[in-house]
Design an enzyme around this catalytic site. Structure first.
Site, PDB file in Angstrom:
ATOM      1  N   SER A  96       0.781  -1.240   0.000  1.00  0.00           N
ATOM      2  CA  SER A  96       0.000   0.000   0.000  1.00  0.00           C
ATOM      3  C   SER A  96       0.811   1.289   0.000  1.00  0.00           C
ATOM      4  CB  SER A  96      -0.971   0.004   1.178  1.00  0.00           C
ATOM      5  OG  SER A  96      -2.063  -0.838   0.896  1.00  0.00           O
ATOM      6  N   GLY A 345       2.927  -0.482   4.131  1.00  0.00           N
ATOM      7  CA  GLY A 345       2.415  -1.482   3.209  1.00  0.00           C
ATOM      8  C   GLY A 345       2.581  -2.879   3.768  1.00  0.00           C
TER       9      GLY A 345
END
Length: 400
Positions: A96, A345
């Site tokens: 992410s 992430g």
């Protein structure tokens, strides 16, 4: 929370109070012009070892000081069989962290007058978000980027065990349009702009809007607007590839059953597309975040928009005290006062945490080649030790 595959991670809860879209942030203290010191490396190594000690096979961390000097440390092993050392230049799946790249491209397009943050989804993607209470005429580009759209995120990969992983790992990801179509089969979590919930669906739509506005795939725009100009030679979009470049540490995931499972090779990141597909290195991510916060990628007006934050939710704030969210960036409290910017992430095999001061002069990235999913306590320990490393690196308080 930052995962491309959704269900394997903690999912943010519904906000019960209204968001505050124009709430100002407190700037993090500016880094000094002092280069990284021996004490910085000692603390960075200590903190990397602490991450290893909670059960992470391999850790690499890179601190960049105000003068641009790098301090790199590693801990653990790159592979449990060979016991080979971790490379400080190893590739990993960014998951992410990709969202910050996507948000940056959209804000560049805003600066060029090609769209506005108040444009609706319907304007650019007519009929795509419609039905079951979902209404693209009421969702803006800004709300996609700050997770206030209310859109749900479908979870096709129920990755709760090694068997689940092996069942789905090599599946060819569906196109974003199909994922979004599945998402709008569920009613929204809340009316647009009235709550906050982390949702990859918003960033899939953001990528689709980039495609529509430019006539070019989102990842090509990321390449031409960010990767190439900054010389990020080790950052790429994998497409349908299963493997990642070498050198890299083997990525492992630990579920409640099955022990430590090799989850390096898969196509799962492709499912997240503009929400989580990139592969990168700690060196490239430091360059990117420093350039972004240093004003090299966005015009002042668009960077100011990126920094306009909304409240997150109780679950996120329990992990990150006082956490706020801008457009593709979290604002996190520093233990020494002020705030910094980051976007983590999480994906099977890899977990990334990072941080950069408000002026972009001091930054740190830590990549972990294990994702702990076996117990809540282990997940929290991994999160806390990683965020402690980031906090110490930016505050320099760990030197004392």
């Amino acid at each position: 929370m930052f995962g491309a595959a959704g269900p394997i991670l903690v999912v943010a809860a519904l906000v019960t109070t209204a968001c505050q879209p124009d709430r100002p942030t407190v700037a993090a203290p500016s880094a000094t012009t002092t280069p990284a010191t021996a004490a910085d490396k000692t603390v960075l190594q200590r903190d990397a070892d602490a991450i290893r000690d909670v059960g992470i096979t391999g850790v690499q961390a890179r601190l960049v000081a105000a003068d641009g000097s790098d301090t790199v440390v590693t801990s653990g092993v790159a592979d449990t069989a060979s016991q080979s050392p971790v490379s400080g230049d190893g590739y990993f799946r960014a998951a992410s962290v990709t969202k910050t790249f996507t948000a940056t491209v959209l804000l560049q397009l805003v600066g060029e007058g090609k769209l506005t943050l108040d444009d609706t989804v319907e304007k650019w993607l007519p009929g795509v978000v419609r039905g079951n209470g979902n209404d693209g005429t009421k969702i803006t580009v800004r709300q996609l980027l700050n997770h206030t759209s209310g859109l749900e995120y479908p979870n096709p990969y129920q990755l709760a065990s090694p068997d689940d992983y092996h069942r789905y790992a090599l599946d060819v990801p569906p196109p974003p349009e199909k994922v979004v179509a599945t998402a709008v089969q569920s009613p929204p979590t809340f009316a647009p702009g009235t709550g906050w919930r982390y949702s990859n669906t918003g960033y899939l739509l953001a990528g689709m809007i980039i495609d529509k506005v430019t006539g070019t795939p989102w990842y090509e725009e990321v390449d031409s607007r960010i990767i190439t100009p900054l010389g990020l030679k080790h950052t790429s979009y994998p497409g349908g590839a299963v493997t990642i470049p070498t050198p890299h540490a083997t990525g492992y995931t630990r579920w409640p059953t099955g022990g430590l499972v090799d989850t390096t090779d898969n196509r799962i990141s492709g499912f997240a597309a503009a929400a989580g597909a990139l592969i990168t290195t700690t060196a490239d991510l430091n360059v990117f975040f420093r350039a972004l916060l240093g004003g090299k990628l966005l015009q002042p007006e668009q960077l100011a928009e990126m920094k306009k934050t909304v409240d997150t939710d109780a679950e996120v704030r329990s992990i990150f005290p006082g956490a706020l969210y801008g457009l593709g960036l979290f604002s996190i409290e520093l233990s020494c006062g002020g705030r910094y910017w980051m976007h983590g992430g999480d994906i099977p095999g890899y977990k990334t945490r990072d941080g950069v001061t408000d002026d972009g002069t001091r930054s740190v990235v830590v990549s972990m080649s294990t994702l702990l999913q076996d117990t809540d306590d282990h997940q929290i320990a991994q999160e806390n030790t990683a965020m402690t490393l980031v906090d110490h690196a930016l505050c320099r308080t760990g030197n004392k």
